[in-house]
Scaffold this motif. Structure first.
Motif, PDB file in Angstrom:
ATOM      1  N   CYS A   1       0.865  -1.164   0.000  1.00  0.00           N
ATOM      2  CA  CYS A   1       0.000   0.000   0.000  1.00  0.00           C
ATOM      3  C   CYS A   1       0.910   1.225   0.000  1.00  0.00           C
ATOM      4  N   ILE A   2       0.641   2.145  -0.910  1.00  0.00           N
ATOM      5  CA  ILE A   2       1.404   3.385  -1.004  1.00  0.00           C
ATOM      6  C   ILE A   2       0.446   4.532  -0.679  1.00  0.00           C
ATOM      7  N   GLN A   3       0.880   5.399   0.232  1.00  0.00           N
ATOM      8  CA  GLN A   3       0.027   6.524   0.607  1.00  0.00           C
ATOM      9  C   GLN A   3       0.137   7.644  -0.421  1.00  0.00           C
ATOM     10  N   HIS A   4      -1.010   8.063  -0.929  1.00  0.00           N
ATOM     11  CA  HIS A   4      -1.091   9.136  -1.915  1.00  0.00           C
ATOM     12  C   HIS A   4      -0.850  10.468  -1.212  1.00  0.00           C
ATOM     13  N   PRO A   5      -0.119  11.389  -1.698  1.00  0.00           N
ATOM     14  CA  PRO A   5       0.539  11.523  -2.982  1.00  0.00           C
ATOM     15  C   PRO A   5       2.056  11.401  -2.861  1.00  0.00           C
ATOM     16  N   HIS A   6       2.549  10.487  -2.088  1.00  0.00           N
ATOM     17  CA  HIS A   6       3.981  10.403  -1.802  1.00  0.00           C
ATOM     18  C   HIS A   6       4.712   9.482  -2.764  1.00  0.00           C
ATOM     19  N   SER A   7       6.020   9.741  -2.932  1.00  0.00           N
ATOM     20  CA  SER A   7       6.871   8.775  -3.629  1.00  0.00           C
ATOM     21  C   SER A   7       7.218   7.703  -2.602  1.00  0.00           C
ATOM     22  N   TYR A   8       7.696   6.575  -3.081  1.00  0.00           N
ATOM     23  CA  TYR A   8       7.851   5.434  -2.189  1.00  0.00           C
ATOM     24  C   TYR A   8       8.952   4.524  -2.701  1.00  0.00           C
ATOM     25  N   TRP A   9       9.761   4.023  -1.795  1.00  0.00           N
ATOM     26  CA  TRP A   9      10.800   3.048  -2.112  1.00  0.00           C
ATOM     27  C   TRP A   9      10.443   1.774  -1.374  1.00  0.00           C
ATOM     28  N   THR A  10      10.565   0.635  -2.041  1.00  0.00           N
ATOM     29  CA  THR A  10      10.284  -0.638  -1.374  1.00  0.00           C
ATOM     30  C   THR A  10      11.058  -1.757  -2.043  1.00  0.00           C
TER      31      THR A  10
ATOM     32  N   THR B   1      12.962 -10.408 -11.617  1.00  0.00           N
ATOM     33  CA  THR B   1      12.693  -9.005 -11.921  1.00  0.00           C
ATOM     34  C   THR B   1      11.227  -8.705 -11.656  1.00  0.00           C
ATOM     35  N   VAL B   2      10.853  -7.446 -11.793  1.00  0.00           N
ATOM     36  CA  VAL B   2       9.450  -7.033 -11.704  1.00  0.00           C
ATOM     37  C   VAL B   2       9.119  -6.297 -12.996  1.00  0.00           C
ATOM     38  N   GLU B   3       8.017  -6.697 -13.624  1.00  0.00           N
ATOM     39  CA  GLU B   3       7.588  -6.115 -14.889  1.00  0.00           C
ATOM     40  C   GLU B   3       6.214  -5.476 -14.727  1.00  0.00           C
ATOM     41  N   ASP B   4       5.814  -4.708 -15.726  1.00  0.00           N
ATOM     42  CA  ASP B   4       4.495  -4.066 -15.759  1.00  0.00           C
ATOM     43  C   ASP B   4       4.279  -3.123 -14.578  1.00  0.00           C
ATOM     44  N   LEU B   5       5.334  -2.405 -14.194  1.00  0.00           N
ATOM     45  CA  LEU B   5       5.224  -1.440 -13.103  1.00  0.00           C
ATOM     46  C   LEU B   5       4.376  -0.245 -13.539  1.00  0.00           C
ATOM     47  N   PRO B   6       3.739   0.440 -12.588  1.00  0.00           N
ATOM     48  CA  PRO B   6       2.964   1.635 -12.933  1.00  0.00           C
ATOM     49  C   PRO B   6       3.882   2.726 -13.504  1.00  0.00           C
ATOM     50  N   PRO B   7       3.307   3.700 -14.211  1.00  0.00           N
ATOM     51  CA  PRO B   7       4.106   4.783 -14.780  1.00  0.00           C
ATOM     52  C   PRO B   7       4.934   5.502 -13.715  1.00  0.00           C
ATOM     53  N   GLY B   8       6.179   5.793 -14.041  1.00  0.00           N
ATOM     54  CA  GLY B   8       7.059   6.512 -13.129  1.00  0.00           C
ATOM     55  C   GLY B   8       7.808   5.624 -12.151  1.00  0.00           C
ATOM     56  N   ALA B   9       7.459   4.343 -12.054  1.00  0.00           N
ATOM     57  CA  ALA B   9       8.167   3.427 -11.163  1.00  0.00           C
ATOM     58  C   ALA B   9       9.460   2.975 -11.831  1.00  0.00           C
ATOM     59  N   VAL B  10      10.511   2.838 -11.029  1.00  0.00           N
ATOM     60  CA  VAL B  10      11.822   2.464 -11.561  1.00  0.00           C
ATOM     61  C   VAL B  10      12.364   1.274 -10.777  1.00  0.00           C
ATOM     62  N   LEU B  11      12.728   0.238 -11.489  1.00  0.00           N
ATOM     63  CA  LEU B  11      13.390  -0.915 -10.884  1.00  0.00           C
ATOM     64  C   LEU B  11      14.828  -0.501 -10.600  1.00  0.00           C
TER      65      LEU B  11
ATOM     66  N   VAL C   1      14.000  -7.679  -5.125  1.00  0.00           N
ATOM     67  CA  VAL C   1      13.932  -6.688  -6.195  1.00  0.00           C
ATOM     68  C   VAL C   1      13.519  -5.375  -5.542  1.00  0.00           C
ATOM     69  N   THR C   2      14.284  -4.306  -5.781  1.00  0.00           N
ATOM     70  CA  THR C   2      13.929  -3.005  -5.208  1.00  0.00           C
ATOM     71  C   THR C   2      13.356  -2.094  -6.291  1.00  0.00           C
ATOM     72  N   VAL C   3      12.368  -1.298  -5.878  1.00  0.00           N
ATOM     73  CA  VAL C   3      11.647  -0.425  -6.804  1.00  0.00           C
ATOM     74  C   VAL C   3      11.393   0.920  -6.131  1.00  0.00           C
ATOM     75  N   GLU C   4      11.516   1.996  -6.914  1.00  0.00           N
ATOM     76  CA  GLU C   4      11.140   3.330  -6.467  1.00  0.00           C
ATOM     77  C   GLU C   4       9.895   3.749  -7.232  1.00  0.00           C
ATOM     78  N   PHE C   5       8.883   4.213  -6.486  1.00  0.00           N
ATOM     79  CA  PHE C   5       7.632   4.662  -7.087  1.00  0.00           C
ATOM     80  C   PHE C   5       7.544   6.172  -7.019  1.00  0.00           C
ATOM     81  N   ALA C   6       7.227   6.799  -8.139  1.00  0.00           N
ATOM     82  CA  ALA C   6       6.880   8.219  -8.166  1.00  0.00           C
ATOM     83  C   ALA C   6       5.449   8.323  -7.620  1.00  0.00           C
ATOM     84  N   PRO C   7       5.008   9.514  -7.216  1.00  0.00           N
ATOM     85  CA  PRO C   7       3.614   9.644  -6.775  1.00  0.00           C
ATOM     86  C   PRO C   7       2.655   9.117  -7.844  1.00  0.00           C
TER      87      PRO C   7
END
Length: 139
Positions: free
Chosen positions: A40-49, A66-76, A101-107
């Protein structure tokens, strides 16, 4: 059949059994991907997990996770590669988590997104869904 012929036949049969039992093809792996990740990611924050996986069984080639089909702005940012090996469940059913696998999510806009954790050894490819919930408040 003479005693000598019987011994020779037994020797050939035993030799074939050993040769067949000892010849395992390089691609003869038997493994599974256990993921079952959700966040769960709290809106409107960026998030690392990080997402975790267990590759369970035996594998004779490197398994890439790996992780595929990430939402827009997410970076593996990092994905694991497991060298040939094995990982088996314990008597109580638990196992070692051996893939990360680590991922950074943009808002992200509020909603539910589905990504895929994927593992492959070049011969077998397995996937497991990752549920990503973006909410005003996360528990």
């Amino acid at each position: 059949m003479s005693h000598r012929a019987a011994k020779a036949a037994l020797g050939v049969t035993a030799g074939l059994a050993i040769a067949v039992a000892g010849s395992t093809p390089a691609s003869a792996s038997s493994w599974d991907l256990w993921g079952e990740n959700q966040i769960c990611i709290q809106h409107p924050h960026s998030y690392w997990t990080y997402f975790v996986a267990a590759i369970v069984g035996d594998w004779s080639s490197t398994v890439h996770i790996t992780v595929e089909d990430l939402p827009p702005g997410a970076v593996l940012t990092q994905a694991d590669a497991l060298p040939p090996g094995s990982n088996h469940t314990r008597p109580n059913g638990s196992t070692t988590l051996n893939g990360w696998v680590t991922v950074e999510f943009a808002p992200l806009p509020i909603g539910v997104y589905t990504a895929q954790m994927t593992a492959t050894d070049g011969t077998q490819t397995l996937s497991d869904p990752i549920t990503i919930r973006v909410k005003e408040r996360c528990p």
